[in-house]
Write a protein that holds these residues in place. Structure first.
Motif, PDB file in Angstrom:
ATOM      1  N   ARG A 152      -8.347 -13.506  -2.300  1.00 57.15           N
ATOM      2  CA  ARG A 152      -9.756 -13.085  -2.316  1.00 57.15           C
ATOM      3  C   ARG A 152     -10.718 -14.209  -1.930  1.00 57.15           C
ATOM      4  O   ARG A 152     -11.657 -13.994  -1.153  1.00 57.15           O
ATOM      5  CB  ARG A 152     -10.131 -12.532  -3.708  1.00 57.15           C
ATOM      6  CG  ARG A 152     -11.554 -11.977  -3.785  1.00 57.15           C
ATOM      7  CD  ARG A 152     -11.732 -10.801  -2.837  1.00 57.15           C
ATOM      8  NE  ARG A 152     -13.101 -10.363  -2.669  1.00 57.15           N
ATOM      9  CZ  ARG A 152     -13.931 -10.772  -1.716  1.00 57.15           C
ATOM     10  NH1 ARG A 152     -13.530 -11.673  -0.820  1.00 57.15           N
ATOM     11  NH2 ARG A 152     -15.145 -10.304  -1.600  1.00 57.15           N
ATOM     12  N   THR A 155     -10.969 -14.582   1.821  1.00 54.54           N
ATOM     13  CA  THR A 155     -11.077 -13.337   2.594  1.00 54.54           C
ATOM     14  C   THR A 155     -12.525 -12.972   2.877  1.00 54.54           C
ATOM     15  O   THR A 155     -13.352 -12.924   1.973  1.00 54.54           O
ATOM     16  CB  THR A 155     -10.396 -12.168   1.847  1.00 54.54           C
ATOM     17  OG1 THR A 155      -9.079 -12.574   1.474  1.00 54.54           O
ATOM     18  CG2 THR A 155     -10.310 -10.933   2.722  1.00 54.54           C
ATOM     19  N   ILE A 160     -12.636  -6.899   4.451  1.00 56.53           N
ATOM     20  CA  ILE A 160     -12.366  -5.966   3.351  1.00 56.53           C
ATOM     21  C   ILE A 160     -13.108  -4.649   3.582  1.00 56.53           C
ATOM     22  O   ILE A 160     -12.575  -3.568   3.340  1.00 56.53           O
ATOM     23  CB  ILE A 160     -12.782  -6.589   1.993  1.00 56.53           C
ATOM     24  CG1 ILE A 160     -11.874  -7.788   1.666  1.00 56.53           C
ATOM     25  CG2 ILE A 160     -12.705  -5.546   0.867  1.00 56.53           C
ATOM     26  CD1 ILE A 160     -12.263  -8.567   0.442  1.00 56.53           C
ATOM     27  N   TYR A 166      -7.372  -3.023   0.222  1.00 55.39           N
ATOM     28  CA  TYR A 166      -7.306  -4.480   0.137  1.00 55.39           C
ATOM     29  C   TYR A 166      -6.418  -4.860  -1.038  1.00 55.39           C
ATOM     30  O   TYR A 166      -6.558  -4.325  -2.141  1.00 55.39           O
ATOM     31  CB  TYR A 166      -8.705  -5.091  -0.033  1.00 55.39           C
ATOM     32  CG  TYR A 166      -8.627  -6.559  -0.378  1.00 55.39           C
ATOM     33  CD1 TYR A 166      -8.223  -7.488   0.580  1.00 55.39           C
ATOM     34  CD2 TYR A 166      -8.863  -7.013  -1.674  1.00 55.39           C
ATOM     35  CE1 TYR A 166      -8.072  -8.828   0.268  1.00 55.39           C
ATOM     36  CE2 TYR A 166      -8.723  -8.355  -1.996  1.00 55.39           C
ATOM     37  CZ  TYR A 166      -8.326  -9.251  -1.029  1.00 55.39           C
ATOM     38  OH  TYR A 166      -8.160 -10.571  -1.346  1.00 55.39           O
TER      39      TYR A 166
END
Length: 201
Positions: A152, A155, A160, A166
């Motif tokens: 995360r 990213t 996303i 995701y």
């Protein structure tokens, strides 16, 4: 009666995920490597392939990475990958002005995702790179379901936002990490315990 009909119409998340059709996996090697460093784990690539395929039909699994031709250890690793279910796409590392080396394979990933549309139903993209959001959006418009798997913190929100699903690497790290071999002892000669030094006898 109404409740009964509603229950019939609603799919559980498991049922939705089961219907992934043919799966194609696209792994940004350097992105995954840095994610693993952040998580403090070493990736078991056989487990990774099994986890990402998840029982679906695997069309192909691509692994994109920059290579240093003089690095024998890396060459050995890539040979192992080729022999264990991965199609390896490489690009020579380019030295940047600050001394670091980099190879950007976003274009290769995007082109392969587009070129294979029609051959797969679900794309699993292992990368957090926002530059790939446009390609993800493009393949999803052609009827492909896209799952993004990455850490995360690494990213892009834009990636996303265009993905159908995701998955944070943190949440599956137990499934994809190499486990230390506990209680494993190699005894070439029976009768010699590991605590003894055979040279002292």
């Amino acid at each position: 009666m109404l409740n009964h009909m509603e229950n019939d119409a609603v799919f559980t998340p498991e049922q939705v995920l089961e219907n992934r059709g043919r799966v194609a996996i696209f792994i940004d090697g350097s992105n995954l490597f840095y994610a693993a460093l952040q998580l403090g784990i070493e990736i078991d690539y056989t487990k990774l392939l099994c986890r990402l395929t998840g029982g679906s039909r695997l069309l192909r699994s691509f692994f994109y990475t920059g290579v240093d031709r003089t690095n024998e250890k890396q060459q050995g690793f890539l040979l192992w990958m080729r022999r264990n279910g991965y199609r390896v796409i490489t690009k020579d590392l380019v030295q940047l002005p600050d001394g670091s080396k980099k190879a950007n394979l976003d274009v290769e990933i995007a082109v392969d995702m587009m070129a294979l549309v029609g051959s797969y139903d679900t794309a699993v993209l292992v990368s957090g790179d926002g530059d790939l959001a446009y390609a993800v959006d493009a393949v999803s418009y052609r009827g492909v379901r896209v799952e993004v798997v990455s850490l995360r913190a690494m990213t892009s929100d834009s990636l996303i936002n265009v993905a159908d699903r995701y998955i944070d690497l943190e949440s599956i790290k137990e499934d994809i990490m190499k486990t230390p071999r506990q209680n494993y002892s190699y005894r070439p000669l029976s009768g010699i315990s590991l605590t003894e030094d055979p040279t002292q006898e």
